[in-house]
Design an enzyme around this catalytic site. Structure first.
Site, short mmCIF file in Angstrom:
data_model
loop_
_atom_site.label_atom_id
_atom_site.label_comp_id
_atom_site.label_asym_id
_atom_site.label_seq_id
_atom_site.Cartn_x
_atom_site.Cartn_y
_atom_site.Cartn_z
CD GLU A 7 -20.79 -2.48 21.94
OE1 GLU A 7 -20.36 -1.52 22.61
OE2 GLU A 7 -21.14 -2.36 20.75
CG ASP A 110 -23.92 -0.55 21.08
OD1 ASP A 110 -24.82 -1.38 21.29
OD2 ASP A 110 -23.48 0.22 21.95
CE1 TYR A 316 -25.78 2.60 19.71
CE2 TYR A 316 -25.22 4.33 18.15
CZ TYR A 316 -24.83 3.29 18.98
OH TYR A 316 -23.51 2.95 19.09
#
Length: 697
Positions: A7, A110, A316
């Protein structure tokens, strides 16, 4: 060759290093059988109405509901309208060449809804047919990336995630484009932006604002007496169970206490109270607490957490779960051991032997587990980053510590038929509350029993006022968004309500920032307050579907069902299209609220425009000025005549009918200040005397 697409360039570089793609080229790296390239956010997006040949904002064009959404390279605004971003076009050409020259694609965007959409929109826009696999990881440590690459999953497994993301994107387009155009057409001038999530969020801010402003405080009185146990040093304070709104009622009890010498114990209740450990952080809870404790905005917290993630220090961040599965729990002792020699956490981590399992439940983990540190040793970084990192470490320690246990004693006593209560608390086990070395307030009560006579050593009466709910802060607004406006204190219930909230952990900060950018709300110290523009929009849409918080929450529930394969995306979109037609009709009918006529007065600010009377505002028709003067002030709506006086003379006559924040009526003159804001002026009272020289009553 295989192409890995990340990303962001920073993530691509980490992956390229691990797979041996170390030779740099313009827009990608290659080596060892891999191309590694990157997006930078959404390279491709749904086309604006212009892409369908629909120009400008026209009633006849609404609603705009495409048969099929067109995808175009990301656009930028220029003086001549929107055009494709040249940097985006260049990177798309690079990616197209790499995709078409590969045997297989590895998707490393992601691991979430928006990350999936970034890749799929790009894949479909290019018209690519190369098969792809998914890299699904929760941290960017070398170990996590290697394990993820060794356990790639078929891209088809994430088709439902893509359908949920696509449905969210198209729903926001339909509601935002049509709602904004319809309301703007109805207004006749200016642009009024509305949206599927932003307008219900604005409605919550405005509703709280008016609830606060219209609150009428009441007097509250309470009586108290102090006493002591057999030990002269043990003093306790009892307070009346009842609180009175009338001072005379409380004074009667106070006088009775003054005359009394003793009170009698009615009951003594002793019980053990257990305070469970807090759950681990998800993004929204981290944002709420960072705002409440440190004053960080939601967007600031997300940006810091993302940086910590990309620095491999935390897992994350865009997670909506506060739980971890068993395999992650197995790694917690190693994370605790890694805190050895850390001056802040060493002592706490060192004494943790038996770990509490409240945050361990794999069935409650969605795309990603709760936020945790990765075990990578942090280097020196900015104070704000240290604060967020330490919050995540501290919460991990709290979550796996022992429970906090207290002995709570409640004593009820009676004097003159009035009931009083005193409470005491002794901490038996500090548990998780010792992580931050919180001072545990202890109030030990004497060993009284039912029927004991208590000497009254002194008494008092306190006076206060009921208080309204304060304006929303970012913390309280995030909590309201999380539960679709329902005020829920119980943590387990809050978790159960998550699917019903509006927005997602990843988007709520952006929604708040959008309202700020569009000048619908402002930050006022630590609070969020609506602007006159925001209140004006709210006054128009508050009873409409576009501002319905619960309906928007139901859509988020539907999107979660699409993601789980429990609801067809087509069914959701049919509902959205029907809703779009309904709100478009509702908003176009608002033209009556925006109807206006010429006031006959020049603009007092610019002198070039004419002031136009609207329902709730008088506004300059000079586009370069647009001075708004709102009619409603302190609960009173000024008439056309009163507004004309203000515009022509700079002030009105003395007017009645205003109400203070406490709800009390008052009279005042409304005038302009130096910036043409309305302010109150109060004429000085003249003393009137009769022939005798006495003041008239």
């Amino acid at each position: 060759m295989k192409t890995i697409i990340a990303e962001k360039p920073s993530v691509a570089r980490e992956i390229a290093r691990l797979v041996g793609a170390t030779k740099p080229e313009d827009g990608y790296m290659y080596g060892n059988g891999y191309y590694v390239t990157w997006a930078f956010g959404h390279l491709v997006q749904p086309a604006l109405p212009d892409g369908y040949g629909i120009k400008g904002f026209r009633r006849d064009n609404l609603p705009v509901i495409p048969d099929e959404f067109l995808l175009v390279p990301r656009q930028v605004r220029t003086e001549k309208g929107y055009k494709a971003d040249s940097g985006v076009l260049k990177q798309i050409r690079v990616i197209t060449k790499l995709f078409n020259g590969s045997d297989r694609i590895i998707v490393a965007t992601d691991a979430g809804r928006e990350g999936e959409l970034i890749f799929r929109y790009l894949y479909h826009h290019i018209g690519c047919n190369v098969p792809f696999d998914r890299l699904w990881i929760s941290s960017l440590t070398d170990k996590a990336i290697r394990e993820g690459l060794a356990n790639l999953e078929s891209g088809e497994k994430y088709d439902n995630l893509y359908l949920a993301a696509k449905s969210r994107s198209e729903a926001d387009w339909l509601v935002g484009i049509n709602g904004t155009q319809a309301l703007t057409v109805a207004a006749g001038r200016g642009t009024y932006s509305v949206g599927r999530v932003q307008t219900p969020t604005l409605a919550m801010v405005c509703a709280r604002f008016w609830e606060n402003k219209r609150f009428v405080p009441q007097d509250v009185f309470q009586t108290h007496f102090s006493t002591r146990g057999k030990d002269a040093d043990s003093v306790a304070k009892f307070s009346s169970v009842e609180k009175w709104n009338v001072k005379a009622d409380a004074a009667e009890v106070y006088n009775m206490l003054k005359e009394s010498r003793t009170a009698t114990v009615l009951s003594v209740e002793r019980k053990e109270t257990v305070q469970d450990t807090p759950l681990l952080y998800d993004l929204t809870t981290l944002q709420k607490e960072a705002n409440a404790k440190h004053g960080f905005t939601a967007e600031q917290t997300l940006a810091i957490a993302q940086k910590l993630y990309e620095s491999k220090l935390i897992t994350y961040p865009r997670t909506g779960s506060r739980y971890i599965p068993e395999d992650v729990f197995a790694g917690i002792p190693a994370l605790l051991k890694g805190l050895k020699n850390n001056p802040r956490w060493d002592a706490v981590a060192g004494r943790m032997k038996q770990l509490t399992r409240r945050s361990v439940d794999g069935t409650k983990v969605t795309d990603h587990h709760a936020l945790l540190p990765t075990g990578v040793k942090p280097l020196l970084f900015a104070k704000e980053e240290t604060t967020i990192y330490d919050m995540i470490v501290g919460r991990m320690l709290e979550a796996f510590s022992e429970k906090c246990i207290k002995d709570v004693t409640t004593v009820k006593a009676e004097c003159g038929g009035v009931e009083f209560v005193a409470k005491g608390c002794i901490v038996k086990q500090a548990g998780w509350r010792s992580v931050y070395r919180e001072e545990q307030e202890e109030t030990a009560l004497p060993e009284w029993k039912e029927g004991d006579s208590l000497p009254i050593m002194g008494c008092s009466m306190t006076e206060g006022k009921t208080k309204p709910k304060p304006f929303h802060t970012e913390a309280t607004l995030l909590a309201a968004m999380e539960t679709a406006g329902k005020e829920i204190e119980d943590e387990e219930m809050r978790q159960a309500m998550k699917d019903c909230g509006i927005g997602t952990p990843a988007t709520r900060a952006a929604i708040i920032e959008t309202l700020l950018e569009r000048e619908y709300i402002v930050r006022s110290k630590k609070f969020l307050a609506p602007t006159e523009k925001g209140l004006a929009l709210y006054s128009i849409v508050k009873g409409m579907n576009i501002a319905n918080v619960e309906m928007t929450g139901e859509w988020e529930t539907a999107l979660a069902k699409i993601e789980r394969g429990e609801l067809p995306a087509e069914a959701f979109m049919r509902d959205i299209e029907a809703y779009t037609r309904k709100i478009t009709t509702e908003l176009l009918a608002c033209d009556k609220l925006f109807g206006h006529k010429d006031s006959g007065c020049c603009c007092p600010k610019c002198g070039n425009g004419n002031m136009q009377f609207y329902g709730k505002v008088v506004r300059c028709d000079n586009a370069d000025c647009g001075l708004p003067v709102f009619r409603q002030i302190a609960g009173k709506t000024l008439s056309d005549t009163e507004m004309t006086d203000l515009l022509k003379n700079g002030q009105t006559k003395l007017l009645n009918g205003f109400r203070s924040k406490q709800g009390k009526p008052f009279s005042a003159i409304v005038a302009f200040d130096g910036d043409f804001n309305t302010v109150f002026e109060f004429p000085k009272e003249k003393k009137k005397t009769g022939k005798t020289g006495r003041k008239r009553k």
